[in-house]
Design a protein around this motif. Structure first.
Motif, PDB file in Angstrom:
ATOM      1  N   LEU A 117      -2.363  -2.465   5.038  1.00 24.61           N
ATOM      2  CA  LEU A 117      -3.574  -3.195   4.449  1.00 24.61           C
ATOM      3  C   LEU A 117      -3.599  -3.446   2.857  1.00 24.61           C
ATOM      4  O   LEU A 117      -3.992  -4.248   2.345  1.00 24.61           O
ATOM      5  CB  LEU A 117      -4.827  -2.780   5.039  1.00 24.61           C
ATOM      6  CG  LEU A 117      -4.897  -2.710   6.548  1.00 24.61           C
ATOM      7  CD1 LEU A 117      -6.110  -2.055   6.718  1.00 24.61           C
ATOM      8  CD2 LEU A 117      -4.844  -4.222   7.018  1.00 24.61           C
ATOM      9  N   LEU A 118      -2.912  -2.419   2.165  1.00 21.98           N
ATOM     10  CA  LEU A 118      -2.912  -2.265   0.694  1.00 21.98           C
ATOM     11  C   LEU A 118      -1.720  -3.162   0.173  1.00 21.98           C
ATOM     12  O   LEU A 118      -1.504  -3.074  -0.992  1.00 21.98           O
ATOM     13  CB  LEU A 118      -3.214  -0.867   0.146  1.00 21.98           C
ATOM     14  CG  LEU A 118      -4.392  -0.169   0.384  1.00 21.98           C
ATOM     15  CD1 LEU A 118      -4.344   0.966  -0.034  1.00 21.98           C
ATOM     16  CD2 LEU A 118      -5.427  -1.044  -0.589  1.00 21.98           C
ATOM     17  N   SER A 119      -0.597  -3.320   0.894  1.00 27.87           N
ATOM     18  CA  SER A 119       0.638  -3.888   0.243  1.00 27.87           C
ATOM     19  C   SER A 119       0.439  -5.115  -0.455  1.00 27.87           C
ATOM     20  O   SER A 119       1.133  -5.289  -1.430  1.00 27.87           O
ATOM     21  CB  SER A 119       1.383  -4.123   1.588  1.00 27.87           C
ATOM     22  OG  SER A 119       0.998  -5.229   2.279  1.00 27.87           O
ATOM     23  N   ASP A 120      -0.602  -5.943  -0.464  1.00 29.73           N
ATOM     24  CA  ASP A 120      -0.655  -7.111  -1.150  1.00 29.73           C
ATOM     25  C   ASP A 120      -1.099  -6.750  -2.741  1.00 29.73           C
ATOM     26  O   ASP A 120      -0.698  -7.691  -3.475  1.00 29.73           O
ATOM     27  CB  ASP A 120      -1.987  -8.005  -0.984  1.00 29.73           C
ATOM     28  CG  ASP A 120      -3.288  -7.270  -0.968  1.00 29.73           C
ATOM     29  OD1 ASP A 120      -3.419  -6.028  -0.849  1.00 29.73           O
ATOM     30  OD2 ASP A 120      -4.371  -8.077  -0.998  1.00 29.73           O
ATOM     31  N   GLN A 121      -1.320  -5.377  -3.056  1.00 33.13           N
ATOM     32  CA  GLN A 121      -1.534  -4.947  -4.434  1.00 33.13           C
ATOM     33  C   GLN A 121      -0.305  -4.815  -4.952  1.00 33.13           C
ATOM     34  O   GLN A 121       0.063  -4.618  -6.364  1.00 33.13           O
ATOM     35  CB  GLN A 121      -2.506  -3.621  -4.428  1.00 33.13           C
ATOM     36  CG  GLN A 121      -1.822  -2.460  -4.024  1.00 33.13           C
ATOM     37  CD  GLN A 121      -2.546  -1.409  -4.538  1.00 33.13           C
ATOM     38  OE1 GLN A 121      -2.837  -1.054  -5.741  1.00 33.13           O
ATOM     39  NE2 GLN A 121      -2.544  -0.326  -3.635  1.00 33.13           N
ATOM     40  N   MET A 122       0.826  -4.760  -4.299  1.00 34.88           N
ATOM     41  CA  MET A 122       1.846  -4.496  -4.897  1.00 34.88           C
ATOM     42  C   MET A 122       2.880  -5.862  -5.131  1.00 34.88           C
ATOM     43  O   MET A 122       3.989  -5.916  -5.330  1.00 34.88           O
ATOM     44  CB  MET A 122       2.935  -3.597  -3.884  1.00 34.88           C
ATOM     45  CG  MET A 122       2.432  -2.271  -3.698  1.00 34.88           C
ATOM     46  SD  MET A 122       2.285  -1.332  -5.150  1.00 34.88           S
ATOM     47  CE  MET A 122       4.090  -0.923  -5.429  1.00 34.88           C
TER      48      MET A 122
ATOM     49  N   ALA B  11       4.026   3.563 -15.273  1.00 32.44           N
ATOM     50  CA  ALA B  11       2.563   3.311 -14.880  1.00 32.44           C
ATOM     51  C   ALA B  11       1.885   4.371 -13.809  1.00 32.44           C
ATOM     52  O   ALA B  11       2.868   4.843 -12.936  1.00 32.44           O
ATOM     53  CB  ALA B  11       2.077   1.855 -14.571  1.00 32.44           C
ATOM     54  N   ALA B  12       0.634   4.757 -13.796  1.00 32.92           N
ATOM     55  CA  ALA B  12       0.230   5.381 -12.569  1.00 32.92           C
ATOM     56  C   ALA B  12       0.718   4.583 -11.325  1.00 32.92           C
ATOM     57  O   ALA B  12       0.229   3.595 -11.236  1.00 32.92           O
ATOM     58  CB  ALA B  12      -1.171   5.679 -12.556  1.00 32.92           C
ATOM     59  N   LEU B  13       1.073   5.383 -10.250  1.00 36.04           N
ATOM     60  CA  LEU B  13       1.564   4.678  -9.074  1.00 36.04           C
ATOM     61  C   LEU B  13       0.178   4.166  -8.594  1.00 36.04           C
ATOM     62  O   LEU B  13      -0.721   4.750  -8.287  1.00 36.04           O
ATOM     63  CB  LEU B  13       2.245   5.632  -8.195  1.00 36.04           C
ATOM     64  CG  LEU B  13       3.025   5.284  -6.852  1.00 36.04           C
ATOM     65  CD1 LEU B  13       4.190   4.274  -7.475  1.00 36.04           C
ATOM     66  CD2 LEU B  13       3.464   6.353  -6.313  1.00 36.04           C
ATOM     67  N   PRO B  14       0.244   3.116  -8.048  1.00 31.70           N
ATOM     68  CA  PRO B  14      -0.620   2.266  -7.256  1.00 31.70           C
ATOM     69  C   PRO B  14      -1.117   2.870  -6.199  1.00 31.70           C
ATOM     70  O   PRO B  14      -0.221   3.640  -5.338  1.00 31.70           O
ATOM     71  CB  PRO B  14      -0.179   0.753  -7.062  1.00 31.70           C
ATOM     72  CG  PRO B  14       0.814   0.559  -8.034  1.00 31.70           C
ATOM     73  CD  PRO B  14       1.218   1.892  -8.265  1.00 31.70           C
ATOM     74  N   LEU B  15      -2.242   2.938  -5.397  1.00 31.96           N
ATOM     75  CA  LEU B  15      -2.671   3.382  -4.178  1.00 31.96           C
ATOM     76  C   LEU B  15      -1.517   3.300  -3.103  1.00 31.96           C
ATOM     77  O   LEU B  15      -1.051   4.101  -2.281  1.00 31.96           O
ATOM     78  CB  LEU B  15      -3.939   3.152  -3.558  1.00 31.96           C
ATOM     79  CG  LEU B  15      -4.581   3.682  -2.472  1.00 31.96           C
ATOM     80  CD1 LEU B  15      -4.615   5.028  -2.658  1.00 31.96           C
ATOM     81  CD2 LEU B  15      -5.957   3.127  -2.312  1.00 31.96           C
ATOM     82  N   HIS B  16      -1.170   2.082  -2.834  1.00 32.87           N
ATOM     83  CA  HIS B  16      -0.007   1.676  -2.124  1.00 32.87           C
ATOM     84  C   HIS B  16       1.060   2.676  -1.858  1.00 32.87           C
ATOM     85  O   HIS B  16       1.411   3.255  -0.963  1.00 32.87           O
ATOM     86  CB  HIS B  16       0.508   0.487  -2.035  1.00 32.87           C
ATOM     87  CG  HIS B  16       1.397  -0.101  -1.029  1.00 32.87           C
ATOM     88  ND1 HIS B  16       1.266  -0.409   0.209  1.00 32.87           N
ATOM     89  CD2 HIS B  16       2.898  -0.021  -1.448  1.00 32.87           C
ATOM     90  CE1 HIS B  16       2.689  -0.747   0.714  1.00 32.87           C
ATOM     91  NE2 HIS B  16       3.492  -0.524   0.151  1.00 32.87           N
ATOM     92  N   GLY B  17       1.527   3.047  -3.411  1.00 31.35           N
ATOM     93  CA  GLY B  17       2.775   4.003  -3.608  1.00 31.35           C
ATOM     94  C   GLY B  17       2.433   5.597  -3.189  1.00 31.35           C
ATOM     95  O   GLY B  17       3.147   6.119  -2.793  1.00 31.35           O
ATOM     96  N   ILE B  18       1.224   5.850  -3.657  1.00 29.15           N
ATOM     97  CA  ILE B  18       0.686   7.178  -3.224  1.00 29.15           C
ATOM     98  C   ILE B  18       0.629   7.164  -1.859  1.00 29.15           C
ATOM     99  O   ILE B  18       1.271   8.422  -1.226  1.00 29.15           O
ATOM    100  CB  ILE B  18      -0.447   7.431  -4.001  1.00 29.15           C
ATOM    101  CG1 ILE B  18      -0.546   7.441  -5.444  1.00 29.15           C
ATOM    102  CG2 ILE B  18      -1.333   8.639  -3.387  1.00 29.15           C
ATOM    103  CD1 ILE B  18      -1.867   7.315  -6.096  1.00 29.15           C
ATOM    104  N   ILE B  19       0.250   6.617  -1.016  1.00 31.57           N
ATOM    105  CA  ILE B  19       0.075   6.583   0.263  1.00 31.57           C
ATOM    106  C   ILE B  19       1.866   6.548   0.825  1.00 31.57           C
ATOM    107  O   ILE B  19       2.058   7.492   1.713  1.00 31.57           O
ATOM    108  CB  ILE B  19      -0.607   5.382   1.310  1.00 31.57           C
ATOM    109  CG1 ILE B  19      -2.033   5.565   0.577  1.00 31.57           C
ATOM    110  CG2 ILE B  19      -0.477   5.343   2.489  1.00 31.57           C
ATOM    111  CD1 ILE B  19      -2.815   4.166   1.051  1.00 31.57           C
ATOM    112  N   GLY B  20       2.539   5.823   0.409  1.00 30.18           N
ATOM    113  CA  GLY B  20       3.885   5.944   1.061  1.00 30.18           C
ATOM    114  C   GLY B  20       4.489   7.207   0.758  1.00 30.18           C
ATOM    115  O   GLY B  20       5.131   7.537   1.226  1.00 30.18           O
ATOM    116  N   LEU B  21       4.429   7.683  -0.551  1.00 31.17           N
ATOM    117  CA  LEU B  21       4.823   9.129  -0.939  1.00 31.17           C
ATOM    118  C   LEU B  21       4.292  10.101   0.080  1.00 31.17           C
ATOM    119  O   LEU B  21       4.957  10.929   0.326  1.00 31.17           O
ATOM    120  CB  LEU B  21       4.535   9.377  -2.296  1.00 31.17           C
ATOM    121  CG  LEU B  21       5.018  10.488  -3.007  1.00 31.17           C
ATOM    122  CD1 LEU B  21       6.836  10.402  -2.833  1.00 31.17           C
ATOM    123  CD2 LEU B  21       4.679  10.659  -4.364  1.00 31.17           C
ATOM    124  N   THR B  22       2.887   9.937   0.329  1.00 32.80           N
ATOM    125  CA  THR B  22       2.323  10.839   1.174  1.00 32.80           C
ATOM    126  C   THR B  22       2.756  10.910   2.705  1.00 32.80           C
ATOM    127  O   THR B  22       3.148  11.871   3.278  1.00 32.80           O
ATOM    128  CB  THR B  22       0.824  10.802   1.409  1.00 32.80           C
ATOM    129  OG1 THR B  22       0.293  10.752   0.051  1.00 32.80           O
ATOM    130  CG2 THR B  22       0.039  11.616   2.255  1.00 32.80           C
TER     131      THR B  22
END
Length: 156
Positions: free
Chosen positions: A27-32, A42-53
């Motif tokens: 759902l957050l992929s559009d921010q990428m 840059a601070a990793l966007p939420l999409h990336g943090i979720i992916g890393l998790t």
């Protein structure tokens, strides 16, 4: 190694947390969309943090699966269904680990090919998860064998 009768509570919790995180990442992929314009530091966007998790939780799930095992498939399922179910689970594990990895390569290394791979893996992950969900619903509502109870937190 003998197979356990059910999934552990930790396996069940990790399963549902990963499901929720993958849905959130999708759902957050559009921010990428403009990832190429973001500085690599840059601070990793939420999409990336979720992916890393998801990546690290899937490694934990894989370790649990390898060391604790998983319950056997329903005995009444034909052998071909049992093989497809086993293969589907392993494909889900592989895709849920590889998809965030490819996204990290795309973002941090500015590797366009990795972004293309990430898109492909994301699509395969969603299709495989949809097939997995359809099979679970088939067992729940058509076969009515209680298979989905193995992924519930309540124990009979």
């Amino acid at each position: 190694m003998p197979r356990p009768a059910s999934y552990s509570r930790l396996q069940v919790v990790l399963h549902w947390v990963v499901v929720a995180l993958i849905i959130a990442a999708f759902l957050l992929s559009d921010q990428m969309d403009e990832w190429e314009d973001m500085p690599a530091d840059a601070a990793l966007p939420l999409h990336g943090i979720i992916g890393l998790t998801v990546f690290f939780l899937m490694l934990a799930r894989l370790a649990l699966r390898l060391f604790r095992g998983a319950p056997p498939p329903p005995k009444n399922d034909p052998a071909w269904q049992q093989r497809v179910a086993e293969l589907t689970h392993w494909v889900l594990y592989a895709l849920a680990i590889a998809t965030p990895w490819s996204g990290g390569f795309a973002f941090y290394l500015r590797w366009e090919e990795a972004a293309d791979v990430h898109e492909l893996l994301k699509t395969l992950l969603l299709l495989t998860a949809a097939a997995h969900t359809a099979a679970a619903l088939y067992h729940q509502f058509i076969v009515k064998d209680g298979l989905m109870a193995r992924m519930g937190l309540r124990r009979p």
